[in-house]
Design an enzyme around this catalytic site. Structure first.
Site, short mmCIF file in Angstrom:
data_model
loop_
_atom_site.label_atom_id
_atom_site.label_comp_id
_atom_site.label_asym_id
_atom_site.label_seq_id
_atom_site.Cartn_x
_atom_site.Cartn_y
_atom_site.Cartn_z
N ASP A 1 2.34 2.55 2.62
CA ASP A 1 2.37 3.22 3.93
C ASP A 1 3.73 3.01 4.61
OD1 ASP A 1 -0.17 3.92 3.43
OD2 ASP A 1 -1.11 2.65 4.93
N CYS B 1 -1.84 -4.50 8.22
CA CYS B 1 -1.38 -3.17 8.65
C CYS B 1 -0.62 -3.24 9.97
CB CYS B 1 -2.56 -2.21 8.79
SG CYS B 1 -3.58 -2.12 7.31
N CYS C 1 0.81 -1.22 0.00
CA CYS C 1 0.00 0.00 0.00
C CYS C 1 0.84 1.27 0.00
CB CYS C 1 -0.92 0.02 1.22
SG CYS C 1 0.00 0.04 2.76
N CYS D 1 -2.75 4.37 6.88
CA CYS D 1 -4.19 4.25 7.11
C CYS D 1 -4.51 4.30 8.60
CB CYS D 1 -4.67 2.93 6.51
SG CYS D 1 -4.06 1.50 7.39
FE1 FES Z 1 -1.26 0.42 4.38
FE2 FES Z 1 -2.89 -0.17 6.29
S1 FES Z 1 -3.39 0.10 4.20
S2 FES Z 1 -0.74 -0.12 6.38
#
Ligand code: FES
Length: 131
Positions: free
Chosen positions: A44, A111, A42, A67
């Site tokens: 992140d 996550c 993602c 997120c």
């Molecule tokens: Fe990326 Fe949660 S969607 S860590």
């Protein structure tokens, strides 16, 4: 546990509370070690900073660009790690973090890896620095 729907995801109230009022968020100026990890699926990113005294994590901070689940798990992971010995803290798993929050929605389980991985990496960096 009551759920809060955000986007298409049902988060429990504990997750939302840690997302809205994250513990230990910010910069740790005099950190002894830090590590940054990213979630390739993602994009992140989480950075974790630790201050260690006599093998105990006496202070810990995080900065997460991610997120709601990534921020809530970062908050909970730092809470779980604070005041623990390095040996205890490195055993904190993504499942421990998720369970402490009262479970993440299945689609968001991955996550919790960010926080647990960043914590272990920061401890590894500290150990290498002080070896
Ligand atoms: Fe990326 Fe949660 S969607 S860590």
């Amino acid at each position: 546990m009551d759920a809060v729907v955000m986007g298409n995801v049902d988060y429990n109230k504990n997750v939302m509370e840690h997302f809205r009022n994250p513990r230990n968020m910010g910069e740790l100026e005099d950190a002894d070690a830090e590590a940054t990890v990213g979630n390739p699926s993602c994009g992140d990113v989480m950075k974790i900073m630790i201050k260690v005294k006599d093998d105990v994590i006496v202070d810990i901070k995080f900065q997460t660009m991610g997120c709601a689940a990534a921020i809530a798990t970062s908050s909970m992971a730092t809470e779980l790690a604070k005041s623990k010995t390095l040996e205890e803290a490195e055993k904190i798993s993504n499942k421990d973090v998720s369970l402490a929050l009262g479970e993440l929605p299945p689609i968001k389980e991955h996550c919790s890896n960010l926080a647990a991985d960043a914590l272990r990496k920061a401890i590894e960096v500290y150990r290498k620095k002080t070896a």
